[in-house]
Write a protein that holds these residues in place. Structure first.
Motif, PDB file in Angstrom:
ATOM      1  N   HIS A   1       0.951  -1.695   0.183  1.00 15.76           N
ATOM      2  CA  HIS A   1      -0.066   0.039   0.180  1.00 15.76           C
ATOM      3  C   HIS A   1       0.463   1.187   0.005  1.00 15.76           C
ATOM      4  CE1 HIS A   1      -3.547  -2.168  -0.244  1.00 15.76           C
ATOM      5  NE2 HIS A   1      -3.607  -2.586   1.208  1.00 15.76           N
ATOM      6  N   ASP A   2       2.338   1.203  -0.070  1.00 16.77           N
ATOM      7  CA  ASP A   2       3.032   2.439   0.414  1.00 16.77           C
ATOM      8  C   ASP A   2       2.972   2.987  -1.081  1.00 16.77           C
ATOM      9  OD1 ASP A   2       2.732   1.884   2.787  1.00 16.77           O
ATOM     10  OD2 ASP A   2       5.146   1.617   4.164  1.00 16.77           O
ATOM     11  N   VAL A   3       3.121   1.881  -2.055  1.00 15.41           N
ATOM     12  CA  VAL A   3       3.006   2.833  -2.979  1.00 15.41           C
ATOM     13  C   VAL A   3       2.563   4.046  -3.256  1.00 15.41           C
ATOM     14  CG1 VAL A   3       2.316   1.848  -6.277  1.00 15.41           C
ATOM     15  CG2 VAL A   3       3.267   0.689  -3.955  1.00 15.41           C
TER      16      VAL A   3
ATOM     17  N   LYS B   1     -13.769  -9.828 -10.088  1.00 14.03           N
ATOM     18  CA  LYS B   1     -13.010  -9.633 -10.317  1.00 14.03           C
ATOM     19  C   LYS B   1     -11.776  -8.245  -9.749  1.00 14.03           C
ATOM     20  CE  LYS B   1     -10.813  -9.724 -14.984  1.00 14.03           C
ATOM     21  NZ  LYS B   1     -11.206  -9.888 -15.725  1.00 14.03           N
ATOM     22  N   THR B   2     -10.436  -8.818  -9.121  1.00 19.02           N
ATOM     23  CA  THR B   2     -10.132  -7.874  -8.006  1.00 19.02           C
ATOM     24  C   THR B   2      -9.151  -8.342  -8.205  1.00 19.02           C
ATOM     25  OG1 THR B   2     -11.788  -8.182  -6.673  1.00 19.02           O
ATOM     26  CG2 THR B   2      -9.969  -7.426  -6.058  1.00 19.02           C
ATOM     27  N   ARG B   3      -7.839  -6.935  -8.750  1.00 21.18           N
ATOM     28  CA  ARG B   3      -6.358  -6.997  -8.120  1.00 21.18           C
ATOM     29  C   ARG B   3      -5.573  -6.560  -6.664  1.00 21.18           C
ATOM     30  NH1 ARG B   3      -1.528  -2.638  -9.569  1.00 21.18           N
ATOM     31  NH2 ARG B   3      -0.427  -3.938 -10.450  1.00 21.18           N
ATOM     32  N   LEU B   4      -4.582  -8.084  -6.660  1.00 16.73           N
ATOM     33  CA  LEU B   4      -4.632  -8.139  -5.750  1.00 16.73           C
ATOM     34  C   LEU B   4      -2.852  -7.586  -5.396  1.00 16.73           C
ATOM     35  CD1 LEU B   4      -6.810 -10.024  -3.430  1.00 16.73           C
ATOM     36  CD2 LEU B   4      -7.018  -7.815  -2.793  1.00 16.73           C
ATOM     37  N   VAL B   5      -1.857  -8.127  -4.620  1.00 21.23           N
ATOM     38  CA  VAL B   5      -1.053  -8.615  -4.582  1.00 21.23           C
ATOM     39  C   VAL B   5      -0.410  -9.048  -3.387  1.00 21.23           C
ATOM     40  CG1 VAL B   5       1.542  -7.677  -3.812  1.00 21.23           C
ATOM     41  CG2 VAL B   5       0.196  -5.820  -5.229  1.00 21.23           C
ATOM     42  N   LEU B   6      -0.279 -10.678  -3.832  1.00 21.98           N
ATOM     43  CA  LEU B   6       0.012 -11.875  -2.547  1.00 21.98           C
ATOM     44  C   LEU B   6       0.968 -12.631  -3.064  1.00 21.98           C
ATOM     45  CD1 LEU B   6      -3.389 -13.405  -3.844  1.00 21.98           C
ATOM     46  CD2 LEU B   6      -3.290 -12.238  -2.055  1.00 21.98           C
ATOM     47  N   ASN B   7       1.191 -13.261  -2.422  1.00 16.79           N
ATOM     48  CA  ASN B   7       2.492 -14.408  -1.763  1.00 16.79           C
ATOM     49  C   ASN B   7       1.712 -15.646  -2.730  1.00 16.79           C
ATOM     50  OD1 ASN B   7       5.245 -13.107  -0.395  1.00 16.79           O
ATOM     51  ND2 ASN B   7       3.057 -12.632   0.643  1.00 16.79           N
ATOM     52  N   ILE B   8       2.267 -16.229  -4.026  1.00 19.06           N
ATOM     53  CA  ILE B   8       2.408 -17.301  -4.550  1.00 19.06           C
ATOM     54  C   ILE B   8       3.429 -17.789  -4.736  1.00 19.06           C
ATOM     55  CG2 ILE B   8      -0.069 -16.503  -4.883  1.00 19.06           C
ATOM     56  CD1 ILE B   8       0.752 -15.327  -8.066  1.00 19.06           C
ATOM     57  N   PRO B   9       3.092 -19.420  -5.104  1.00 14.76           N
ATOM     58  CA  PRO B   9       4.252 -19.996  -5.740  1.00 14.76           C
ATOM     59  C   PRO B   9       4.928 -19.081  -7.357  1.00 14.76           C
ATOM     60  CG  PRO B   9       2.728 -21.259  -5.717  1.00 14.76           C
ATOM     61  CD  PRO B   9       2.187 -20.327  -5.312  1.00 14.76           C
ATOM     62  N   ASN B  10       6.499 -19.331  -7.703  1.00 10.70           N
ATOM     63  CA  ASN B  10       6.816 -18.711  -8.959  1.00 10.70           C
ATOM     64  C   ASN B  10       6.113 -18.921 -10.092  1.00 10.70           C
ATOM     65  OD1 ASN B  10       8.142 -16.741 -10.018  1.00 10.70           O
ATOM     66  ND2 ASN B  10       9.994 -17.653 -10.172  1.00 10.70           N
ATOM     67  N   TYR B  11       5.245 -19.377 -10.851  1.00  9.30           N
ATOM     68  CA  TYR B  11       4.298 -20.264 -11.566  1.00  9.30           C
ATOM     69  C   TYR B  11       3.577 -19.676 -11.750  1.00  9.30           C
ATOM     70  CZ  TYR B  11       4.448 -23.060 -14.964  1.00  9.30           C
ATOM     71  OH  TYR B  11       4.336 -24.170 -16.482  1.00  9.30           O
ATOM     72  N   ASP B  12       3.490 -19.248 -13.447  1.00  8.07           N
ATOM     73  CA  ASP B  12       2.351 -18.906 -14.507  1.00  8.07           C
ATOM     74  C   ASP B  12       1.394 -20.451 -14.636  1.00  8.07           C
ATOM     75  OD1 ASP B  12       0.099 -17.425 -15.407  1.00  8.07           O
ATOM     76  OD2 ASP B  12       1.435 -15.493 -16.063  1.00  8.07           O
ATOM     77  N   ASN B  13       0.835 -20.467 -13.634  1.00  5.86           N
ATOM     78  CA  ASN B  13      -0.344 -21.935 -14.708  1.00  5.86           C
ATOM     79  C   ASN B  13      -0.679 -21.554 -16.148  1.00  5.86           C
ATOM     80  OD1 ASN B  13      -0.069 -24.378 -14.499  1.00  5.86           O
ATOM     81  ND2 ASN B  13      -2.315 -24.277 -13.560  1.00  5.86           N
ATOM     82  N   SER B  14      -1.134 -20.838 -16.211  1.00  5.63           N
ATOM     83  CA  SER B  14      -2.172 -20.460 -17.394  1.00  5.63           C
ATOM     84  C   SER B  14      -0.593 -19.688 -18.545  1.00  5.63           C
ATOM     85  CB  SER B  14      -2.973 -18.838 -17.593  1.00  5.63           C
ATOM     86  OG  SER B  14      -2.383 -17.804 -17.756  1.00  5.63           O
ATOM     87  N   ARG B  15      -0.119 -18.888 -18.144  1.00  4.84           N
ATOM     88  CA  ARG B  15       1.109 -19.280 -19.724  1.00  4.84           C
ATOM     89  C   ARG B  15       2.296 -19.952 -19.572  1.00  4.84           C
ATOM     90  NH1 ARG B  15       0.374 -14.261 -16.564  1.00  4.84           N
ATOM     91  NH2 ARG B  15      -1.242 -13.116 -18.549  1.00  4.84           N
TER      92      ARG B  15
END
Ligand code: NAD
Length: 459
Positions: free
Chosen positions: A178-180, A344-358
């Motif tokens: 949020h500090d952006v 549909k929501t834009r968030l900043v999350l901690n997820i595994p480093n893999y984009d499954n769709s791409r």
């Protein structure tokens, strides 16, 4: 209307309790759902339950609240489990910090390069790690398809630990990005008009994209620095986003560190109290000094006291105390809402480093299983990470993220193996260590002060 069950573990948390409960009550799509509040501290639990039920009633929200001090009972039937618990509390961490300081480690051994946040313990936090796994194992037993939302720290080590040691899906949450907004305000633009991205690990994120239309806003930031940095003064210990320390990191790395990442620079900013004051302002030297941390503990105490006071005052107008139109800014409830109610929501999350769709890594420099903190879009189809463009500069990857990643791997290695020689070897690489005798003394004192630590390492 959703009919789901959400459980909140550590529901008495000074930071999270009211914020999460308030967000749930405010989201009308959750009406009809069940929320179980779980905490081992009956007094805190009763107070939060009291406020939750009264607030829901005042809002006309049809959420069903339940309270328990039994972990398995809380988890049973849950679709989402939110963990905000701090096992041993701030008091236990203070003891570990003091043992470290007694042995020559300013701010304790858990405060180390690229991780100086004073409740983000990665080495002596044995009971917290044990509890992360206990929750995951109970979930495997009773609700294997449920998702774990990790808010309790350390989020970076915790998400990696849980995902490697259990079959439970875990996602990490933090509000640091949020500090952006503060950087945008400094350069005279509304965040809503900014095209921005952050990327990295939890508490180690960088403003990789900062544009308005075709304009690269970093040009404006450079001008702000020329004009304003001399006049900068901290308003409180957390007022760090535009501190000389943050700007110095920007000058070296070429991008702004965001949120708690400013607290997690190299030794250069953190040798001692005087160094901290130089970079993070007078009189506190940021939040991770004795004075700064005391200030924060007082705010936490006030927040808990307020909860108790309101819970004991049936006539208090909770709608005035917690205005219904204001969401807390925490992402947990928004995340569940986006998934369950297909918003549909834009968030900043901690997820595994893999984009499954791409079918590609989000940050190419790190393995697929390592958790990264990045912007994503969430809806009924799941989580879609954004393509990070431009990517994180090589200097940040090599001089900041690689060493931070290794520290996470070392901490997990020591904890999982229970091998004290790994633990000691981590300390050998700490610049504050000057002899093996120092480490030996320290380990004995840590084991005396913390039975869970002693047990884990067979001491
Ligand atoms: P706190 O001590 O006020 O609250 C923690 C709660 O956990 C207490 O009510 C305590 O009784 C409970 N608890 C302890 N052991 C438990 C157990 N075994 N089972 C269930 N509940 C248990 O601490 P806090 O300041 O609110 O911080 C909580 C956690 O959140 C910490 O790990 C902190 O670092 C983290 N945090 C995360 C973020 C983020 O954005 N991710 C921000 C701030 C704090």
């Amino acid at each position: 209307m959703a009919d789901i069950k959400i459980s909140i573990i550590g529901a008495g948390s000074a930071i999270f309790s009211i914020r999460l409960v308030g967000d749930l009550c405010r989201t009308k799509e959750f009406h009809g759902s069940h929320v179980t509040l779980m905490d081992i501290d009956r007094e805190r639990l009763d107070a939060v339950y009291n406020l939750a039920t009264r607030y829901a009633k005042a809002l006309g929200s049809k959420l069903h609240f339940e309270k328990t001090d039994d972990l398995e009972r809380a988890i049973e039937g849950s679709d989402f489990v939110i963990n905000t618990a701090l096992v041993g509390g701030h008091a236990e961490q203070a003891i570990m910090r003091e043992v470290g300081e007694r042995n020559g480690y300013y701010r304790g051994i858990d405060a180390t390069e690229f991780n100086f946040v004073s409740d983000y313990f990665t080495l002596t936090n044995t009971r917290q790690f044990d509890y992360f796994l206990e929750i995951a194992r109970k979930m495997e037993k009773v609700v294997p398809k449920a998702e774990l939302l990790l808010a309790a720290n350390p989020v970076f080590e915790g998400t990696n630990l849980i995902s490697r040691m259990s079959g439970i899906k875990v996602t990490g949450f933090c509000h640091g990005h949020h500090d952006v907004r503060l950087v945008a305000e400094a350069v005279g633009v509304e965040l809503e008009d900014v095209d921005w991205q952050v990327a990295g690990f939890n508490h180690n994120i960088w403003l990789t994209r900062f544009r308005k239309g075709k304009e690269n806003l970093y040009g404006r930031l450079d001008r702000w620095i020329e004009r304003e940095i001399e006049n900068w003064q901290a308003k409180d210990p957390f007022d760090l986003q535009l501190s000389p320390g943050a700007i110095d990191m920007y000058k070296f790395y070429g991008r702004m560190p965001i949120g708690d990442s400013v607290r997690n620079g190299s030794w250069k900013y953190n040798y001692d109290p005087a160094t901290k004051r130089r970079w993070f302002g007078h009189p506190w030297g940021g939040v991770d000094t004795k004075e700064g941390w005391q200030w924060y503990q007082e705010r936490l105490r006030e927040s808990t006291e307020r909860t108790f006071k309101l819970a004991g005052d049936e006539s208090a107008d909770l709608l005035k105390e917690f205005p219904p139109e204001e969401m807390s800014g925490e992402q947990h409830v928004q995340y569940i809402d986006a998934l369950v109610n297909n918003k549909k929501t834009r968030l900043v999350l901690n997820i595994p480093n893999y984009d499954n769709s791409r079918k590609e890594r989000i940050i190419p420099d790190f393995p697929e299983n390592v958790y990264v903190e990045v912007p994503v879009t969430v809806d009924g189809n799941g989580v879609l990470p954004e393509v990070i463009d431009p990517q994180i500069p090589e200097k940040i990857v090599k001089m900041y993220l690689f060493p931070r990643w290794l520290r996470m791997e070392w901490a997990l290695d020591a904890y999982i193996s229970g091998d004290i020689s790994v633990f000691k070897e981590i300390l050998v690489r700490d610049r504050r260590t000057d002899s093996e005798a120092q480490i030996e003394r320290l380990v004995v004192e840590l084991a005396e002060a913390n039975p869970a630590f002693a047990k884990r390492y067979g001491l």
